[in-house]
Design a protein around this motif. Structure first.
Motif, mmCIF file in Angstrom:
data_model
loop_
_atom_site.group_PDB
_atom_site.id
_atom_site.type_symbol
_atom_site.label_atom_id
_atom_site.label_comp_id
_atom_site.label_asym_id
_atom_site.label_seq_id
_atom_site.Cartn_x
_atom_site.Cartn_y
_atom_site.Cartn_z
ATOM 1 N N GLY A 130 -8.651 4.581 -4.924
ATOM 2 C CA GLY A 130 -7.868 4.657 -3.330
ATOM 3 C C GLY A 130 -9.251 3.338 -2.111
ATOM 4 O O GLY A 130 -9.337 2.744 -2.527
ATOM 5 N N GLU A 131 -8.788 3.558 -1.069
ATOM 6 C CA GLU A 131 -9.542 2.901 0.185
ATOM 7 C C GLU A 131 -10.895 3.598 0.489
ATOM 8 O O GLU A 131 -11.639 4.567 0.082
ATOM 9 N N LEU A 132 -11.996 2.626 0.644
ATOM 10 C CA LEU A 132 -13.351 3.240 1.328
ATOM 11 C C LEU A 132 -13.045 2.533 2.610
ATOM 12 O O LEU A 132 -13.102 1.856 2.823
ATOM 13 N N LEU A 133 -13.891 4.141 2.702
ATOM 14 C CA LEU A 133 -14.445 3.601 4.560
ATOM 15 C C LEU A 133 -15.706 3.828 4.413
ATOM 16 O O LEU A 133 -17.063 4.493 3.601
ATOM 17 N N ILE A 134 -16.126 2.655 4.731
ATOM 18 C CA ILE A 134 -18.542 2.337 4.803
ATOM 19 C C ILE A 134 -18.886 3.087 6.454
ATOM 20 O O ILE A 134 -18.333 2.349 7.099
ATOM 21 N N ALA A 135 -19.951 3.695 6.081
ATOM 22 C CA ALA A 135 -20.460 3.886 7.511
ATOM 23 C C ALA A 135 -21.776 3.411 7.221
ATOM 24 O O ALA A 135 -22.887 4.027 6.840
ATOM 25 N N TRP A 183 -2.047 -14.744 6.761
ATOM 26 C CA TRP A 183 -0.913 -13.601 5.883
ATOM 27 C C TRP A 183 -0.043 -13.585 6.963
ATOM 28 O O TRP A 183 -0.990 -13.519 8.374
ATOM 29 N N HIS A 184 0.694 -11.920 6.947
ATOM 30 C CA HIS A 184 1.068 -11.102 8.154
ATOM 31 C C HIS A 184 1.793 -9.836 7.486
ATOM 32 O O HIS A 184 1.826 -9.937 6.221
ATOM 33 N N GLY A 185 1.433 -9.117 8.477
ATOM 34 C CA GLY A 185 2.197 -7.678 7.654
ATOM 35 C C GLY A 185 0.810 -6.226 8.358
ATOM 36 O O GLY A 185 -0.024 -7.266 9.390
ATOM 37 N N ASN A 186 1.227 -5.214 8.307
ATOM 38 C CA ASN A 186 0.450 -4.260 8.429
ATOM 39 C C ASN A 186 -0.992 -3.089 7.305
ATOM 40 O O ASN A 186 -1.026 -2.599 7.678
ATOM 41 N N TYR A 187 -0.824 -4.073 6.728
ATOM 42 C CA TYR A 187 -2.110 -3.371 5.553
ATOM 43 C C TYR A 187 -3.132 -4.467 5.458
ATOM 44 O O TYR A 187 -2.829 -5.442 4.395
ATOM 45 N N ALA A 188 -3.656 -3.675 5.715
ATOM 46 C CA ALA A 188 -4.676 -4.760 6.223
ATOM 47 C C ALA A 188 -5.791 -4.188 6.540
ATOM 48 O O ALA A 188 -6.425 -3.213 7.108
ATOM 49 N N PRO A 189 -7.982 -4.653 6.219
ATOM 50 C CA PRO A 189 -8.794 -4.379 6.371
ATOM 51 C C PRO A 189 -9.032 -3.847 7.507
ATOM 52 O O PRO A 189 -8.214 -5.121 8.683
ATOM 53 N N ILE A 201 -17.660 0.992 11.788
ATOM 54 C CA ILE A 201 -17.724 1.497 10.136
ATOM 55 C C ILE A 201 -16.184 0.287 10.484
ATOM 56 O O ILE A 201 -16.172 -0.033 10.806
ATOM 57 N N ALA A 202 -16.772 0.787 7.923
ATOM 58 C CA ALA A 202 -14.998 -0.003 7.895
ATOM 59 C C ALA A 202 -14.076 0.135 7.199
ATOM 60 O O ALA A 202 -14.960 0.873 6.047
ATOM 61 N N VAL A 203 -12.681 -0.012 6.942
ATOM 62 C CA VAL A 203 -11.867 0.131 5.607
ATOM 63 C C VAL A 203 -11.347 -0.799 4.887
ATOM 64 O O VAL A 203 -10.758 -1.438 5.805
ATOM 65 N N ILE A 204 -11.774 -0.693 4.291
ATOM 66 C CA ILE A 204 -10.833 -1.499 2.910
ATOM 67 C C ILE A 204 -9.967 -0.606 2.115
ATOM 68 O O ILE A 204 -9.913 0.004 1.643
ATOM 69 N N PRO A 205 -9.157 -1.397 2.204
ATOM 70 C CA PRO A 205 -7.778 -0.849 1.821
ATOM 71 C C PRO A 205 -7.223 -0.488 0.362
ATOM 72 O O PRO A 205 -7.997 -2.165 -0.564
ATOM 73 N N ARG A 206 -7.217 -0.263 -0.168
ATOM 74 C CA ARG A 206 -6.571 0.308 -2.009
ATOM 75 C C ARG A 206 -6.445 -0.608 -2.204
ATOM 76 O O ARG A 206 -4.711 -1.586 -1.863
ATOM 77 N N GLY A 207 -6.587 -1.848 -3.338
ATOM 78 C CA GLY A 207 -6.454 -3.117 -3.812
ATOM 79 C C GLY A 207 -6.476 -4.406 -3.203
ATOM 80 O O GLY A 207 -6.027 -5.352 -3.836
ATOM 81 N N MET A 208 -7.435 -4.230 -2.530
ATOM 82 C CA MET A 208 -7.712 -5.075 -1.173
ATOM 83 C C MET A 208 -9.079 -5.825 -2.833
ATOM 84 O O MET A 208 -10.112 -5.281 -2.642
ATOM 85 N N LYS A 209 -9.473 -7.461 -2.346
ATOM 86 C CA LYS A 209 -11.148 -7.728 -3.336
ATOM 87 C C LYS A 209 -11.468 -8.177 -1.779
ATOM 88 O O LYS A 209 -10.916 -8.698 -0.914
ATOM 89 N N PHE A 210 -12.894 -8.065 -2.225
ATOM 90 C CA PHE A 210 -13.902 -8.365 -1.424
ATOM 91 C C PHE A 210 -14.996 -8.666 -1.930
ATOM 92 O O PHE A 210 -15.028 -8.369 -3.470
ATOM 93 N N LYS A 211 -16.054 -8.839 -1.347
ATOM 94 C CA LYS A 211 -16.858 -9.469 -1.500
ATOM 95 C C LYS A 211 -18.698 -8.244 -0.529
ATOM 96 O O LYS A 211 -17.887 -8.674 0.627
ATOM 97 N N VAL A 212 -19.486 -7.898 -1.001
ATOM 98 C CA VAL A 212 -20.679 -7.527 0.069
ATOM 99 C C VAL A 212 -21.926 -8.380 0.446
ATOM 100 O O VAL A 212 -22.560 -8.596 -0.707
ATOM 101 N N GLY A 213 -22.089 -8.296 1.165
ATOM 102 C CA GLY A 213 -23.718 -8.804 1.664
ATOM 103 C C GLY A 213 -24.240 -8.388 3.094
ATOM 104 O O GLY A 213 -24.025 -7.654 3.902
ATOM 105 N N GLN A 214 -25.261 -8.830 2.848
ATOM 106 C CA GLN A 214 -26.897 -8.349 3.756
ATOM 107 C C GLN A 214 -26.694 -8.908 4.969
ATOM 108 O O GLN A 214 -26.736 -10.388 4.379
ATOM 109 N N SER A 215 -26.428 -8.787 5.844
ATOM 110 C CA SER A 215 -26.599 -9.173 7.754
ATOM 111 C C SER A 215 -28.013 -9.685 8.081
ATOM 112 O O SER A 215 -28.146 -10.371 8.789
ATOM 113 N N GLY A 247 1.086 -1.380 -0.013
ATOM 114 C CA GLY A 247 0.217 0.355 -0.243
ATOM 115 C C GLY A 247 0.652 1.041 0.257
ATOM 116 O O GLY A 247 -0.234 2.316 -0.075
ATOM 117 N N SER A 248 1.543 1.439 -0.385
ATOM 118 C CA SER A 248 3.174 1.876 0.067
ATOM 119 C C SER A 248 4.424 2.281 -1.326
ATOM 120 O O SER A 248 4.763 0.791 -1.561
#
Length: 438
Positions: free
Chosen positions: A149-154, A264-270, A176-190, A43-44
């Motif tokens: 960009g990253e997405l801040l979801i509220a 995984w290991h590191g500091n670039y995470a949702p 809120i959730a923050v999804i970093p730039r370039g990270m794959k995801f999908k969204v469902g209804q809870s 991410g950098s």
């Protein structure tokens, strides 16, 4: 969705969904455990200072090059990207919209995105966009990542289950959730259809603001942020991956799920954060501090103290200041303020600003309490009072925010918003220093 997460903001995490899936002692061994592939998500730039370097090592069933085939351009009609200036004819002014009803049509998190404002330039990785979203359909075999960009979801109504490459996140109103730039995801209804707000941050990633004289505690604390543990989806069925890149949308067909990271290991995470864990500070004698004391996250620019975008909240809190005007005062600001209401009533507006609604006060446009809120704050008894059942927020940016055609033509745009200040009459009397009311 799991209720177990790893705590901390920007931490070096390590997590595995299968025992021994994380290589020991090195990042990319000759042969990874379980026949996995080693891949780094950055991410950098590689050469960023250690304190600012953002990267995670992923150990996955297939490398990401196998998650992309030949792309085809697609249209996502209502998702706009800066620079984007519509010729819709809406004149300059303070703006406010009522909440949007959730549509009856099938809308995923991507197709249900509705851009209200854009600011800056995605091509130079500066600025942001403010969106409303509506979700009535799960992204079962559809996946997405945002290179812009990253997405801040509220969420404001209904919860979301977000499955990312690095694990599962569940959020509802007040989180809120923050999804970093370039990270794959999908969204469902809870729990049924959902609507809410999204900040798409083109600039430097969100981080915690400096506390300055506040010191080591209060505001948002690192330990209250939660990143998911490793989880993977091994699914060999036809799937689709959509990528947003420089404002365009591109789709590819693949024969498996791209959410296949086993460890995984590191500091670039949702991550997720419960806004009710924010510890506000404020005046305990007199005056109303600047709203910057309510900053949860900030995306810095190249200029110290001037944010690409700040995420600011106005939560439940005690008001105790003596001989003071307690609501936000009237002001004219170089920053541009996109504001939303998750629940309750905002203390500077008595009527018209409803949960799910939006207000926009752009660069150098005056705003402040309406007439009723002004009178109540000016002449009410100043005993300690707790604001309860209230949560508003602001996306505040250094860039002017341009309203999209979608926003300009919404039927919930309140043409009479300016009238909330109509009753603020002239009270000046040079012969009477002590003002006791009109």
């Amino acid at each position: 969705m799991p209720d177990h997460y790893m705590h901390g903001f920007g931490n070096e995490f390590e997590t595995e969904a299968l025992p021994g899936a994380l290589p020991q002692g090195q990042n990319s061994p000759q042969r990874c455990p379980y026949g996995l592939y080693a891949e780094q998500l950055s991410g950098s730039p590689f050469t960023a200072p250690r304190s600012a370097n953002e990267r995670s090592w992923l150990y996955r069933i297939r490398p990401s090059v196998k998650h992309t085939g030949r792309f085809a351009r697609i249209s996502v009609r209502n998702w706009k990207t800066a620079p984007h200036i519509d010729d819709h004819g809406l004149p300059l002014g303070q703006l406010r919209w009522g909440p949007q009803p959730i549509p009856s049509e099938s809308l995923t998190f991507v197709t249900g995105m509705r851009t209200m404002t854009t600011a800056g330039d995605v091509n130079t990785q500066t600025g942001m966009a403010a969106h409303l979203y509506h979700v009535t359909e799960d992204m079962t075999d559809d996946y997405f990542y945002n290179a812009d960009g990253e997405l801040l979801i509220a969420p404001q109504m209904g919860g979301l289950d977000i499955a990312t490459e690095l694990g599962l996140i569940a959020i509802g109103p007040g989180e809120i959730a923050v999804i970093p730039r370039g990270m794959k995801f999908k969204v469902g209804q809870s729990d049924g259809p959902s609507r809410g707000y999204v900040c798409e941050n083109y600039g430097a990633k969100f981080t915690l603001p400096e506390r300055g004289p506040i010191g080591a505690n209060c505001l948002a604390n690192r330990r209250d942020f939660k990143s998911p543990v490793a989880w993977y989806e091994e699914k060999e069925t036809p799937c689709r991956l959509t990528v947003k890149w420089c404002g365009g949308f591109h789709r590819t067909e693949i024969g498996h799920s791209p959410l296949d990271v086993v460890a995984w290991h590191g500091n670039y995470a949702p991550y997720k954060y419960d806004l009710r864990s924010f510890a506000p500070v404020g005046a305990i004698l007199f005056d109303h501090p600047d709203p910057s004391i309510f900053t949860v996250l900030t995306a810095p620019s190249g200029e110290a103290g001037v944010a690409n975008v700040d995420f600011v909240i106005f939560p439940e809190r005690w008001l105790v200041a003596e001989h003071s005007f307690r609501p936000p005062w009237y002001h004219v600001n170089i920053m541009s303020e996109f504001m939303g209401l998750i629940y309750g009533q905002y203390d500077a507006k008595a009527h018209g600003f409803l949960p799910g609604g939006v207000s926009l006060h752009n660069c150098m446009l005056p705003h402040g309490p309406d007439k009723e809120a002004f009178d109540k704050a000016s002449f009410g008894e100043l005993k300690p009072h707790k604001l309860t059942d209230s949560l508003a927020f602001m996306f505040e940016t250094r860039y002017p925010q341009h309203v999209t055609e979608y926003g300009a033509k919404l039927p919930t745009l309140q043409s009479d918003y300016i009238d909330c200040w109509r009753g603020l009459e002239k009270n000046f009397d040079p012969k009477r220093r002590e003002w006791t009311g009109p």
